[in-house]
Design a protein around this motif. Structure first.
Motif, PDB file in Angstrom:
ATOM      1  N   ARG A   5       1.426  52.877  -7.901  1.00  0.00           N
ATOM      2  CA  ARG A   5       1.596  51.600  -7.197  1.00  0.00           C
ATOM      3  C   ARG A   5       3.091  51.374  -6.990  1.00  0.00           C
ATOM      4  O   ARG A   5       3.874  51.279  -7.936  1.00  0.00           O
ATOM      5  CB  ARG A   5       0.992  50.460  -8.002  1.00  0.00           C
ATOM      6  CG  ARG A   5       1.068  49.115  -7.266  1.00  0.00           C
ATOM      7  CD  ARG A   5       0.240  48.039  -7.946  1.00  0.00           C
ATOM      8  NE  ARG A   5       0.339  46.776  -7.249  1.00  0.00           N
ATOM      9  CZ  ARG A   5      -0.342  46.435  -6.154  1.00  0.00           C
ATOM     10  NH1 ARG A   5      -1.215  47.311  -5.640  1.00  0.00           N
ATOM     11  NH2 ARG A   5      -0.187  45.264  -5.571  1.00  0.00           N
ATOM     12  N   TYR A   6       3.450  51.295  -5.691  1.00  0.00           N
ATOM     13  CA  TYR A   6       4.876  51.193  -5.353  1.00  0.00           C
ATOM     14  C   TYR A   6       5.000  50.372  -4.075  1.00  0.00           C
ATOM     15  O   TYR A   6       4.302  50.630  -3.083  1.00  0.00           O
ATOM     16  CB  TYR A   6       5.475  52.588  -5.168  1.00  0.00           C
ATOM     17  CG  TYR A   6       6.924  52.616  -4.761  1.00  0.00           C
ATOM     18  CD1 TYR A   6       7.908  52.175  -5.644  1.00  0.00           C
ATOM     19  CD2 TYR A   6       7.309  53.076  -3.511  1.00  0.00           C
ATOM     20  CE1 TYR A   6       9.236  52.202  -5.280  1.00  0.00           C
ATOM     21  CE2 TYR A   6       8.646  53.101  -3.138  1.00  0.00           C
ATOM     22  CZ  TYR A   6       9.618  52.663  -4.027  1.00  0.00           C
ATOM     23  OH  TYR A   6      10.941  52.686  -3.661  1.00  0.00           O
ATOM     24  N   TYR A  40      -0.750  51.547  -2.827  1.00  0.00           N
ATOM     25  CA  TYR A  40      -1.196  52.651  -3.675  1.00  0.00           C
ATOM     26  C   TYR A  40      -0.913  53.970  -2.949  1.00  0.00           C
ATOM     27  O   TYR A  40      -1.239  54.134  -1.773  1.00  0.00           O
ATOM     28  CB  TYR A  40      -2.692  52.533  -3.976  1.00  0.00           C
ATOM     29  CG  TYR A  40      -3.017  51.373  -4.889  1.00  0.00           C
ATOM     30  CD1 TYR A  40      -2.796  51.468  -6.256  1.00  0.00           C
ATOM     31  CD2 TYR A  40      -3.554  50.196  -4.376  1.00  0.00           C
ATOM     32  CE1 TYR A  40      -3.099  50.405  -7.107  1.00  0.00           C
ATOM     33  CE2 TYR A  40      -3.847  49.123  -5.210  1.00  0.00           C
ATOM     34  CZ  TYR A  40      -3.619  49.233  -6.573  1.00  0.00           C
ATOM     35  OH  TYR A  40      -3.905  48.188  -7.405  1.00  0.00           O
ATOM     36  N   TRP A  41      -0.284  54.869  -3.699  1.00  0.00           N
ATOM     37  CA  TRP A  41       0.093  56.163  -3.139  1.00  0.00           C
ATOM     38  C   TRP A  41      -0.561  57.261  -3.971  1.00  0.00           C
ATOM     39  O   TRP A  41      -0.586  57.217  -5.195  1.00  0.00           O
ATOM     40  CB  TRP A  41       1.614  56.354  -3.168  1.00  0.00           C
ATOM     41  CG  TRP A  41       2.360  55.247  -2.477  1.00  0.00           C
ATOM     42  CD1 TRP A  41       2.740  54.073  -3.020  1.00  0.00           C
ATOM     43  CD2 TRP A  41       2.765  55.226  -1.121  1.00  0.00           C
ATOM     44  NE1 TRP A  41       3.385  53.287  -2.093  1.00  0.00           N
ATOM     45  CE2 TRP A  41       3.429  53.990  -0.911  1.00  0.00           C
ATOM     46  CE3 TRP A  41       2.663  56.123  -0.044  1.00  0.00           C
ATOM     47  CZ2 TRP A  41       3.964  53.612   0.321  1.00  0.00           C
ATOM     48  CZ3 TRP A  41       3.211  55.755   1.181  1.00  0.00           C
ATOM     49  CH2 TRP A  41       3.848  54.524   1.361  1.00  0.00           C
ATOM     50  N   GLY A  42      -1.106  58.281  -3.298  1.00  0.00           N
ATOM     51  CA  GLY A  42      -1.776  59.349  -4.021  1.00  0.00           C
ATOM     52  C   GLY A  42      -2.349  60.374  -3.076  1.00  0.00           C
ATOM     53  O   GLY A  42      -1.867  60.569  -1.959  1.00  0.00           O
ATOM     54  N   GLY A  89      -9.913  48.473  -4.086  1.00  0.00           N
ATOM     55  CA  GLY A  89     -10.218  47.892  -2.797  1.00  0.00           C
ATOM     56  C   GLY A  89      -9.166  48.071  -1.740  1.00  0.00           C
ATOM     57  O   GLY A  89      -9.316  47.580  -0.618  1.00  0.00           O
ATOM     58  N   GLU A  90      -8.094  48.804  -2.076  1.00  0.00           N
ATOM     59  CA  GLU A  90      -7.031  49.024  -1.111  1.00  0.00           C
ATOM     60  C   GLU A  90      -6.919  50.524  -0.831  1.00  0.00           C
ATOM     61  O   GLU A  90      -7.214  51.354  -1.689  1.00  0.00           O
ATOM     62  CB  GLU A  90      -5.698  48.494  -1.642  1.00  0.00           C
ATOM     63  CG  GLU A  90      -5.691  46.988  -1.871  1.00  0.00           C
ATOM     64  CD  GLU A  90      -4.330  46.482  -2.274  1.00  0.00           C
ATOM     65  OE1 GLU A  90      -3.341  47.183  -1.963  1.00  0.00           O
ATOM     66  OE2 GLU A  90      -4.249  45.411  -2.905  1.00  0.00           O
ATOM     67  N   PRO A  91      -6.491  50.882   0.389  1.00  0.00           N
ATOM     68  CA  PRO A  91      -6.413  52.313   0.741  1.00  0.00           C
ATOM     69  C   PRO A  91      -5.326  53.035  -0.073  1.00  0.00           C
ATOM     70  O   PRO A  91      -4.334  52.443  -0.477  1.00  0.00           O
ATOM     71  CB  PRO A  91      -6.071  52.291   2.231  1.00  0.00           C
ATOM     72  CG  PRO A  91      -5.404  50.976   2.445  1.00  0.00           C
ATOM     73  CD  PRO A  91      -6.069  50.007   1.503  1.00  0.00           C
ATOM     74  N   VAL A  92      -5.559  54.333  -0.278  1.00  0.00           N
ATOM     75  CA  VAL A  92      -4.585  55.199  -0.935  1.00  0.00           C
ATOM     76  C   VAL A  92      -3.823  55.956   0.147  1.00  0.00           C
ATOM     77  O   VAL A  92      -4.434  56.627   0.990  1.00  0.00           O
ATOM     78  CB  VAL A  92      -5.261  56.180  -1.911  1.00  0.00           C
ATOM     79  CG1 VAL A  92      -4.249  57.197  -2.439  1.00  0.00           C
ATOM     80  CG2 VAL A  92      -5.898  55.420  -3.053  1.00  0.00           C
ATOM     81  N   ASN A 144       3.746  68.854  -8.085  1.00  0.00           N
ATOM     82  CA  ASN A 144       2.626  68.127  -7.480  1.00  0.00           C
ATOM     83  C   ASN A 144       2.482  66.792  -8.207  1.00  0.00           C
ATOM     84  O   ASN A 144       1.984  66.745  -9.338  1.00  0.00           O
ATOM     85  CB  ASN A 144       1.334  68.938  -7.607  1.00  0.00           C
ATOM     86  CG  ASN A 144       0.168  68.287  -6.891  1.00  0.00           C
ATOM     87  OD1 ASN A 144       0.103  67.073  -6.773  1.00  0.00           O
ATOM     88  ND2 ASN A 144      -0.749  69.104  -6.413  1.00  0.00           N
ATOM     89  N   PRO A 145       2.918  65.703  -7.599  1.00  0.00           N
ATOM     90  CA  PRO A 145       2.862  64.406  -8.298  1.00  0.00           C
ATOM     91  C   PRO A 145       1.441  63.911  -8.530  1.00  0.00           C
ATOM     92  O   PRO A 145       1.224  63.090  -9.417  1.00  0.00           O
ATOM     93  CB  PRO A 145       3.640  63.479  -7.357  1.00  0.00           C
ATOM     94  CG  PRO A 145       3.535  64.118  -6.015  1.00  0.00           C
ATOM     95  CD  PRO A 145       3.517  65.584  -6.256  1.00  0.00           C
ATOM     96  N   TYR A 146       0.465  64.377  -7.745  1.00  0.00           N
ATOM     97  CA  TYR A 146      -0.915  63.949  -7.943  1.00  0.00           C
ATOM     98  C   TYR A 146      -1.487  64.489  -9.254  1.00  0.00           C
ATOM     99  O   TYR A 146      -2.401  63.908  -9.830  1.00  0.00           O
ATOM    100  CB  TYR A 146      -1.797  64.405  -6.783  1.00  0.00           C
ATOM    101  CG  TYR A 146      -1.275  64.038  -5.419  1.00  0.00           C
ATOM    102  CD1 TYR A 146      -0.702  62.784  -5.190  1.00  0.00           C
ATOM    103  CD2 TYR A 146      -1.350  64.930  -4.356  1.00  0.00           C
ATOM    104  CE1 TYR A 146      -0.222  62.456  -3.941  1.00  0.00           C
ATOM    105  CE2 TYR A 146      -0.869  64.594  -3.099  1.00  0.00           C
ATOM    106  CZ  TYR A 146      -0.308  63.361  -2.888  1.00  0.00           C
ATOM    107  OH  TYR A 146       0.167  63.024  -1.655  1.00  0.00           O
ATOM    108  N   ARG A 147      -0.985  65.629  -9.709  1.00  0.00           N
ATOM    109  CA  ARG A 147      -1.441  66.214 -10.980  1.00  0.00           C
ATOM    110  C   ARG A 147      -0.359  66.144 -12.058  1.00  0.00           C
ATOM    111  O   ARG A 147      -0.614  66.431 -13.208  1.00  0.00           O
ATOM    112  CB  ARG A 147      -1.835  67.684 -10.784  1.00  0.00           C
ATOM    113  CG  ARG A 147      -2.990  67.903  -9.829  1.00  0.00           C
ATOM    114  CD  ARG A 147      -4.309  67.432 -10.429  1.00  0.00           C
ATOM    115  NE  ARG A 147      -5.414  67.723  -9.525  1.00  0.00           N
ATOM    116  CZ  ARG A 147      -5.866  66.873  -8.609  1.00  0.00           C
ATOM    117  NH1 ARG A 147      -5.286  65.673  -8.506  1.00  0.00           N
ATOM    118  NH2 ARG A 147      -6.851  67.200  -7.823  1.00  0.00           N
TER     119      ARG A 147
END
Length: 834
Positions: free
Chosen positions: A441-442, A446-448, A458-461, A750-753
């Motif tokens: 969350r930035y 939401y980023w991902g 409830g908000e898009p990634v 890889n920031p997602y992992r």
């Protein structure tokens, strides 16, 4: 602590020992190098003195009432090359033992003096060999009484890091070096040993036991087998045959006591017990935690009758280290580790002469190492959550017998056999980590990875690139990082036991043609237990003197090594299908002795590796990106590569109060990329250029007229502990070493992992760390007293405090940090002889 200890020790010595001209004695045995027969009537002289002797029927000589100091010993005998030994220390009320082997001359009927000078040559040694004695080890600026670190001055040798004494030979890898002690093979000769590697931070061997070391940097003869890169053959001395003696040591390797002496007329012993001291005094060692260890070593020698000898040897160590909260290479990928090992080698060797023709040796040995590891995370409530445990045992019994028979001065046959019974018992557990998808969350969003989660709360990634992640990294807090657990980690527990019986045989013929053309042909054949892989390893060598002092040498062969124990008994599929890997080697070079104390060598070599055991490669998909990963279930013989280079080495022995050496090597080491089987890439230890300069000078203050008065003065009693103060003998030495940058492969985060990966299409080892340079200085002081003797050294490593890179640490938050090798690192040590 060391300063206070040294002051107290010197004060006691000056109070309890009268100052005056003290004397000592020297003795030894002179043998034929090839047959080990005692030489009768050899002339033994201390050069530039009136002291001399001749050997008796057992090859024994003895000289006494010799003033303390440094001498050169020379042995002459008709039919043999004259041999000399430099830097021999005669000390107060002690008998120094010096054993030498003379090389028979080949030419007959010529009234000329043939000399081997100060350079002793191992039998069957054609190329890439160096022989050293205890005094050379003591004088080495960074040896710190560690024989493996000393060998790193040779042009063929590099190391992985300052913190480890592992030696890497000509493009090879750790674990490819054979270590032998009195005919017994030692698989793990260091404290804190790791599976698949013979190195460690500190050696087990007490150098006070060492009589001589023969180090082969490649293309070694057929009597050595099981390794593809090098051999370190250590001969231990016997205990004092006449008097009980003691010695106290305090240095980097720890502190301990050594005792030696006769048990009866036919039996003598030498034994030591040593303990680490860094856990008492926290020092800037560069290690991530302070290690604790004990070392025990003993040798008992029994002479039942002339020409027969029985040697009992024990070498053991107990190690422990607790690494807490570290994230460096030493931690082996974990922040918290409890690591402990117990290891020993126990063996008996019987040696018998074959009258006038040769000898045979038979050994029975047992090697054991037990490793216990506990890797854990510290939870918020301070409890330990263990996620990996290891309780591994390796036990090996070895029978080994070799015979050497010389039919004539120009023809010799030798051969032998070895049978190794190996028991492996590994017990490990692993708590699997869950697969986590991280969402950030930035700036209110939401980023991902939208391919995994299209929305959160409830908000898009939203997707983002690494550059965006790094720009936001400093402002992200733990509350803004969401752990989205996708799968639960799978636990794994396994225990594997394996028994192997591995026999091998060797034979060799050595003869001379055309006068002095020395030819050696040999071979080694055997079978690896469990895999039942059979091999034949041919060897050859030749040496020919072009002129007096100048030789041309050639050697080559195929050298096999079985897969490491951790692979054969590991949690892999079908390891019984694995083959031994091998290296085809050829070395050609010249050797020139312009003077007795100077030796130059120039060698060109090539090594080609094949059937190397590696993890199977596979491509994995991570967030739609192909990345390189290993198939952790399979090991295959898919590795291959080569190394080649040119090496120059010049050495001057200790004569005229100084010694030195310079080595330079230019080499390349390339592997074949297993992804396509043809692309070459630099191997991990492809350093390119390596240069080492070593030098030393000795001042014998005891020979100056003013020194006796100075030695009894008050200023000496107060300030003699300072390293620059004069002593009876004062030695200053240095080592400067340059090593080219080591290759590495850049990783992608890889920031997602929150993990680092190597992209599947990424070329290997295209980047290099900065070059390595280190300058070391050692100051060594010798104090001779009437009843005791003291040797003190001060070793300052990396005097310039240069930042030498080890390797990058890749952190979970996407940042990376360099882990450095030793900064300026002072080491002191004392040896008290009584």
């Amino acid at each position: 602590m060391f300063k206070r200890f040294f002051i107290v020790l010197l004060t006691l010595l000056w109070v309890q020992n009268s100052i005056g001209q003290s004397t000592g004695a020297i003795s030894g045995i002179i043998l034929d190098r090839d047959t080990k027969q005692p030489l009768v009537g050899a002339n033994v002289m201390l050069e530039d003195t009136p002291y001399g002797s001749a050997t008796n029927s057992e090859g024994y000589f003895y000289m006494e009432n010799i003033p303390v100091g440094t001498y050169r010993l020379r042995i002459d005998m008709i039919g043999y090359k004259s041999q000399a030994r430099a830097n021999i220390h005669i000390v107060s009320r002690r008998m120094v033992e010096v054993n030498l082997e003379l090389i028979p001359t080949v030419l007959e009927g010529e009234d000329v003096t043939v000399t081997a000078g100060f350079f002793e040559r191992a039998r069957d040694a054609v190329v890439s060999v160096r022989s050293v004695d205890i005094e050379e080890i003591r004088s080495d600026p960074v040896g710190a009484y560690d024989v493996m670190r000393m060998m790193q001055a040779l042009p063929a040798v590099v190391s992985g890091a300052d913190q480890d004494n592992e030696i890497i030979i000509r493009g090879g890898s750790p674990g490819e070096n054979l270590f032998i002690m009195d005919h017994l093979e030692i698989p793990y000769p260091n404290h804190f040993s790791q599976a698949g590697s013979g190195g460690g931070p500190i050696t087990l061997i007490n150098t006070e036991f060492i009589e001589r070391i023969d180090f082969y940097a490649g293309s070694f003869p057929a009597r050595y087998g099981g390794k593809v890169s090098s051999v370190m053959d250590v001969s231990l001395r016997e205990g004092n045959r006449q008097h009980q003696r003691g010695q106290f040591n305090f240095n980097m390797a720890g502190f301990g006591l050594t005792f030696e002496g006769p048990l009866n007329e036919k039996t003598n012993y030498i034994a030591t017990l040593k303990r680490s001291f860094l856990d008492f005094v926290i020092a800037n060692t560069g290690l991530v935690a302070v290690p604790q260890y004990w070392t025990g070593q003993a040798k008992v020698t029994y002479h039942p009758e002339p020409g027969k000898e029985v040697m009992f040897n024990f070498l053991g160590g107990i190690d422990g280290i607790d690494i807490v909260g570290e994230d460096t290479p030493q931690a082996r990928g974990a922040e918290n580790v409890d690591f402990a090992t117990q290891q020993y080698t126990l063996g008996v060797t019987y040696k018998s002469l074959i009258k006038n023709h040769g000898y045979w040796m038979t050994s029975l040995a047992q090697n054991m190492i037990q490793v216990q590891t506990d890797v854990y995370r510290v939870e918020e409530d301070a409890t330990h959550n263990t996620y990996f445990t290891q309780a591994d045992l390796e036990l090996e019994h070895t029978f080994k017998s070799d015979i050497y028979y010389k039919f004539s001065p120009k023809f010799e046959l030798s051969g032998g056999l070895k049978v190794a019974f190996t028991h492996l018992d590994y017990d490990q557990t692993y708590q699997g980590s869950p697969l986590v998808n991280y969402i950030y969350r930035y700036e209110g969003k939401y980023w991902g990875d939208p391919t995994v989660r299209t929305s959160w709360a409830g908000e898009p990634v939203h997707p983002f690139e690494n550059t965006f992640y790094y720009s936001a990294l400093d402002t992200l807090s733990d509350t803004n990082i969401i752990h989205d657990t996708l799968t639960v980690g799978l636990d794994d527990a396994w225990r594997s036991r394996l028994n192997l019986v591995s026999p091998s045989f060797w034979a060799q013929v050595r003869f001379y043609l055309l006068g002095e053309l020395e030819l050696i042909f040999g071979g080694r054949m055997g079978q690896t237990g469990y895999t039942n892989y059979r091999y034949f390893s041919p060897r050859m060598g030749l040496s020919y003197p072009l002129t007096r002092g100048l030789k041309v040498n050639l050697s080559g062969g195929r050298y096999y090594q079985r897969p490491f124990n951790v692979v054969l008994n590991g949690d892999y599929l079908n390891t019984n299908d694995l083959k031994n890997y091998y290296a085809d080697q050829v070395v050609i070079g010249t050797e020139y002795l312009p003077r007795e104390d100077v030796r130059l060598t120039l060698e060109i070599y090539e090594k080609r590796f094949d059937q190397m055991v590696t993890s199977a490669w596979k491509d994995s998909i991570v967030n739609g990106r192909n990345v390189i990963s290993f198939d952790n279930e399979r090991q295959v013989n898919a590795g291959s590569g080569y190394s080649r280079g040119i090496e120059f080495f010049i050495q001057k022995k200790f004569v005229d109060n100084w010694y030195g050496s310079f080595s330079y090597s230019k080499s390349i080491a390339r592997g074949i990329d297993p992804r396509d089987g043809k692309t070459e890439y630099p191997w991990t230890y492809d350093y390119g250029d390596v240069m080492t300069l070593v030098g030393g000078y000795k001042i014998q203050y005891m020979n100056y007229d003013w020194y006796p008065r100075y030695k009894t003065s008050l200023i000496v009693k107060v300030f003699s502990w300072l390293p620059f103060m004069p002593s009876d003998e004062y030695e200053l030495s240095f080592r400067a070493r340059y090593v080219g940058g080591r290759p590495y492969t850049e990783r992608e985060y890889n920031p997602y992992r929150r993990r680092w990966y190597i992209p599947a299409d990424s070329p290997l080892n295209t980047l290099r760390y900065d070059a390595y340079f280190r300058f070391d200085v050692m100051l060594l002081q010798r104090f001779y007293f009437e009843k005791m003797n003291l040797v003190a050294f001060w070793d300052i490593m990396n005097v310039t405090n240069r930042d030498n890179p080890w390797e990058y640490i890749y952190k979970a938050d996407g940042s990376r940090e360099m882990s450095w090798q030793f900064k300026t690192f002072p080491v002191g040590g004392v040896t008290l002889e009584f």
